[in-house]
Write a protein that holds these residues in place. Structure first.
Motif, PDB file in Angstrom:
ATOM      1  N   SER A  43       0.833  -1.249  -0.054  1.00 46.82           N
ATOM      2  CA  SER A  43      -0.045  -0.134   0.135  1.00 46.82           C
ATOM      3  C   SER A  43       0.840   1.331  -0.066  1.00 46.82           C
ATOM      4  N   VAL A  80      -4.567   1.778  -1.865  1.00 46.82           N
ATOM      5  CA  VAL A  80      -5.874   1.564  -1.018  1.00 46.82           C
ATOM      6  C   VAL A  80      -6.556   0.167  -0.822  1.00 46.82           C
ATOM      7  N   GLU A 105      -4.258  -2.266   1.190  1.00 47.00           N
ATOM      8  CA  GLU A 105      -4.543  -1.897   2.537  1.00 47.00           C
ATOM      9  C   GLU A 105      -5.898  -2.682   3.014  1.00 47.00           C
ATOM     10  N   SER A 153      -6.777   6.713   5.711  1.00 49.36           N
ATOM     11  CA  SER A 153      -6.379   5.091   5.651  1.00 49.36           C
ATOM     12  C   SER A 153      -7.690   4.262   6.399  1.00 49.36           C
TER      13      SER A 153
END
Length: 269
Positions: free
Chosen positions: A162, A194, A197, A251
């Motif tokens: 990420s 993203v 993640e 995040s």
């Protein structure tokens, strides 16, 4: 001889060389600086002296040919009309050399930070600047980043993957001089980070909680929002539309309930 006068010849001693008066030495700091003589401006066609020196393009008073006046690094050059094309070509060549050198340095700096082989970066740094060299430096950076991302992804190092893509999107955005809105290809790179993640969180839970970086009101409004990971993978909300930083640092993390569940599990282990 006069009466009573001595017949001895009087010899005067010669003045010793050591006692001769020395020539006056110039005192330090007293030397006069000679002013440089400015070269008289002359016609590039017939060489007649131009008085007064022209400050703009005009015709020679003698041969009536047009004299073109150009300024180069604070100096004035007097050119024939035929020489203007050569002059402009050399000026463009010098400008292109500086631009290409700067672009090559930017790409090589990114490539080194991404872990590109030193042998390749050194070879490109020693090459003469050109469009091909700049393209090779750019490709070296992009290829290095792609390999690093794929390696981290295969090893399920999702946080590392990420970060690689997010940092790449930000770097390319700055090199593009921060256009608004950002190009679609850069948004796609950011969202790939993203997604990495979210895939890391999907190995533990089904939902994720958004952690705002507090960039702006838009980012703060989503702070703490819990969403299904599958939905965010198909229709990502990051980067936030309207964020002044464009690629914000918001995040995803485990939802509070899942985080507490994982902590209890780890304590039991």
């Amino acid at each position: 001889p006069q009466p009573g006068a001595s017949n001895a010849k009087v010899v005067r001693p010669a003045h010793p060389a050591s006692r001769r008066p020395a020539a006056p030495r110039p005192r330090a700091g007293r030397a006069r600086a000679v002013a440089p003589v400015a070269a008289a401006a002359s016609c590039p066609y017939c060489a007649v002296v131009l008085q007064p020196t022209p400050s703009s393009s005009r015709r020679c008073p003698r041969c009536r040919q047009r004299i073109v006046v150009k300024r180069v690094e604070g100096r004035i050059a007097f050119l024939t009309e035929a020489a203007v094309a050569v002059f402009e070509a050399e000026r463009r060549k010098k400008s292109d050399w500086g631009r290409l050198t700067s672009q090559r340095a930017q790409w090589l700096k990114l490539a080194v930070a991404a872990g590109a082989p030193a042998q390749k970066t050194d070879r490109l740094a020693a090459s003469q600047p050109s469009e091909d060299v700049v393209a090779a430096a750019r490709q070296l950076y992009l290829g290095t980043v792609d390999r690093a991302f794929k390696t981290a992804k295969r090893a399920h190092r999702w946080e590392e993957a990420s970060k690689i893509r997010r940092d790449q999107a930000v770097a390319l955005y700055r090199l593009a001089r921060s256009p608004v809105p950002p190009p679609d290809d850069l948004v796609a790179i950011y969202r790939e980070g993203v997604a990495a993640e979210l895939r890391g969180l999907a190995e533990i839970a089904r939902d994720a909680e958004l952690v705002s970086a507090g960039c702006c009101d838009v980012c703060r409004a989503d702070d703490g929002v819990v969403a299904a990971i599958s939905r965010e993978l198909s229709a990502p909300r990051l980067p936030h539309a309207g964020c002044p930083k464009v690629f914000c640092r918001c995040s995803w993390d485990l939802a509070t309930r899942d985080r507490e569940l994982v902590l209890r599990y780890l304590r039991r282990r």
